[in-house]
Design an enzyme around this catalytic site. Structure first.
Site, PDB file in Angstrom:
ATOM      1  N   LYS A 250       4.031  -1.094   6.862  1.00 29.28           N
ATOM      2  CA  LYS A 250       4.173  -2.550   6.889  1.00 29.28           C
ATOM      3  C   LYS A 250       3.324  -3.155   8.003  1.00 29.28           C
ATOM      4  CE  LYS A 250       8.827  -3.510   5.075  1.00 29.28           C
ATOM      5  NZ  LYS A 250      10.148  -4.091   5.424  1.00 29.28           N
TER       6      LYS A 250
ATOM      7  N   GLY B 297       4.396  -4.284 -15.957  1.00 28.89           N
ATOM      8  CA  GLY B 297       3.975  -4.446 -14.576  1.00 28.89           C
ATOM      9  C   GLY B 297       2.486  -4.715 -14.469  1.00 28.89           C
ATOM     10  N   HIS B 298       1.914  -4.331 -13.325  1.00 27.15           N
ATOM     11  CA  HIS B 298       0.507  -4.607 -13.055  1.00 27.15           C
ATOM     12  C   HIS B 298      -0.090  -3.428 -12.300  1.00 27.15           C
ATOM     13  CE1 HIS B 298      -3.075  -6.989 -12.478  1.00 27.15           C
ATOM     14  NE2 HIS B 298      -3.037  -6.797 -11.170  1.00 27.15           N
ATOM     15  N   SER B 299      -1.361  -3.115 -12.603  1.00 27.87           N
ATOM     16  CA  SER B 299      -2.035  -2.003 -11.936  1.00 27.87           C
ATOM     17  C   SER B 299      -3.434  -2.417 -11.521  1.00 27.87           C
ATOM     18  CB  SER B 299      -2.099  -0.779 -12.859  1.00 27.87           C
ATOM     19  OG  SER B 299      -2.855  -1.077 -14.026  1.00 27.87           O
TER      20      SER B 299
ATOM     21  N   ASP C 148      19.146  -4.909   4.815  1.00 26.12           N
ATOM     22  CA  ASP C 148      18.881  -3.472   4.692  1.00 26.12           C
ATOM     23  C   ASP C 148      17.935  -3.043   5.802  1.00 26.12           C
ATOM     24  OD1 ASP C 148      16.557  -4.565   3.614  1.00 26.12           O
ATOM     25  OD2 ASP C 148      16.500  -3.247   1.878  1.00 26.12           O
TER      26      ASP C 148
ATOM     27  N   CYS D  85       7.560   2.613   4.341  1.00 33.10           N
ATOM     28  CA  CYS D  85       7.702   1.320   5.002  1.00 33.10           C
ATOM     29  C   CYS D  85       7.084   1.298   6.395  1.00 33.10           C
ATOM     30  CB  CYS D  85       9.180   0.935   5.076  1.00 33.10           C
ATOM     31  SG  CYS D  85       9.863   0.490   3.468  1.00 33.10           S
TER      32      CYS D  85
ATOM     33  N   ASP E 104      16.586  -4.578  -1.869  1.00 38.68           N
ATOM     34  CA  ASP E 104      16.542  -5.965  -1.404  1.00 38.68           C
ATOM     35  C   ASP E 104      17.532  -6.843  -2.166  1.00 38.68           C
ATOM     36  OD1 ASP E 104      14.642  -5.513   0.534  1.00 38.68           O
ATOM     37  OD2 ASP E 104      12.958  -6.116  -0.711  1.00 38.68           O
TER      38      ASP E 104
ATOM     39  N   ASP F 161      16.055 -10.599   3.099  1.00 41.07           N
ATOM     40  CA  ASP F 161      15.535  -9.515   2.273  1.00 41.07           C
ATOM     41  C   ASP F 161      14.966  -9.973   0.939  1.00 41.07           C
ATOM     42  OD1 ASP F 161      16.294  -7.193   3.984  1.00 41.07           O
ATOM     43  OD2 ASP F 161      18.268  -8.071   3.711  1.00 41.07           O
TER      44      ASP F 161
ATOM     45  N   ASP G 191       8.477  -5.148  -3.420  1.00 42.08           N
ATOM     46  CA  ASP G 191       8.269  -4.162  -2.362  1.00 42.08           C
ATOM     47  C   ASP G 191       7.440  -3.009  -2.908  1.00 42.08           C
ATOM     48  OD1 ASP G 191       8.585  -2.569   0.003  1.00 42.08           O
ATOM     49  OD2 ASP G 191      10.467  -3.623   0.382  1.00 42.08           O
TER      50      ASP G 191
END
Length: 341
Positions: free
Chosen positions: A23, A150-152, A235, A20, A102, A57, A79
């Site tokens: 970010k 998901g996605h790649s 968080d 993180c 989150d 969040d 995230d």
């Protein structure tokens, strides 16, 4: 448990940042979003209960109520980040726990996630990508959350995370704008993850306590906060304790007073600061909160730790949480949003 296919490849060396800490700085992000955050919509069949205006969040929308059924809301978040540790399986576990957090921070229960994977396919072997995904699947299973694909993308820098959908009781949300004066502040995980991860990236040293802290779900802390009657929480991740607390206090119209002696830290965190393992993200966090913070007598080391960019940190709850230290309280709005004592 580590990856059974551990190799000499150090994943952290393929990322400009870590976890993180990579970010976009909070001040820059707020400038980008200025004027782009739609107001909360309270009409229609699925009113938006929590949007982007307070920097909470996750987003929350109420679901149409079925006859005789308890009201429900859907919680949505995403995230992902660059490698925070060298072990692929551990990175996957940490990233999944961080994404799921989150939903817990809003008082929800994650039910469905999809993977988000960026991978330098010509540089890193796909067996490592498989271990990253296996780590994410392991933690999602622990949370009772489905993973449905998901996605790649092919990317020169590896990144991994999840988009997560959860459910919550719209009348029992944990929000960052619901803080009230006179309420104590509890922190459910110790600080210092950022500086220890930065040391790991620089030296290869492995910090088992830090890894265990990052892979731990915030599920039980969220349930305990709700059971105790809490309505306000967030968080603690990339903007550090001070950054997330500043956002909470500003959204709630209160001031947060922190007892710096009560804040817990991981073993080795202070030594890592003294040895110079402070990320640029942490320094940017401290710069951002300085105009809104009365630091009192807190020294530079303490200030940096309080601004330390956490990855998969704990919950900061306005209320007492069994087993979590009370680190301060909320008071009436003053000239600063955060005061250190």
């Amino acid at each position: 448990m580590h990856s059974p296919t551990r190799t000499p490849v150090r994943l952290t060396q393929f990322a400009h940042g870590g976890g993180c800490a990579c970010k976009i700085p909070p001040g820059e992000l707020e400038d980008v979003l200025d004027g782009l955050t739609a107001p909360v919509t309270v009409t229609g069949d699925t009113p938006l209960l929590v949007g982007a205006a307070t920097g909470d969040d996750a987003a929350v929308a109420a679901l149409p109520a079925a006859a005789g059924a308890a009201p429900q809301a859907v919680v949505s978040t995403a995230d992902f980040f660059t490698p925070v540790v060298d072990d692929a399986y551990d990175w996957g576990r940490i990233a999944a726990a961080n994404a799921l957090s989150d939903v817990y921070a809003m008082g929800g229960r994650p039910v469905l996630a999809v993977n988000l994977l960026a991978w330098p396919r010509d540089v890193l072997p796909f067996e490592l990508a498989r271990e990253v995904l296996r780590g994410g699947l392991t933690v999602a299973a622990e949370a009772g959350c489905h993973v449905g694909g998901g996605h790649s993308v092919d990317d020169p820098e590896p990144k991994y995370g999840m988009a997560v959908t959860g459910l919550a009781d719209p009348g029992r949300l944990l929000r960052n704008d619901a803080g009230r004066p006179g309420v104590p502040l509890s922190l459910t995980k110790p600080l210092g993850l950022g500086v220890l991860n930065n040391r790991h990236k620089a030296t290869g040293e492995r910090f088992e306590e830090a890894v265990a802290t990052m892979v731990a779900l915030n599920r039980d802390a969220s349930a305990a906060a709700l059971a105790a009657g809490a309505t306000c929480a967030t968080d603690v991740t990339g903007f550090g304790l001070l950054g997330h607390l500043h956002k909470l206090a500003r959204a709630s119209g209160v001031t947060a007073v922190i007892d710096t002696a009560a804040v817990p830290y991981l073993d080795g965190a202070r030594r890592a600061v003294r040895d110079g393992y402070v990320s640029g993200g942490t320094r940017r966090n401290l710069e951002w909160v300085t105009p809104s913070t009365d630091f009192g007598t807190a020294d530079e080391e303490t200030r940096l730790l309080l601004a330390d960019a956490q990855t998969s940190g704990g919950l900061l709850v306005a209320g007492e949480v069994p087993g979590a230290p009370v680190i301060g309280e909320l008071v009436l709005q003053g000239t600063h949003t955060v005061v250190l004592g």
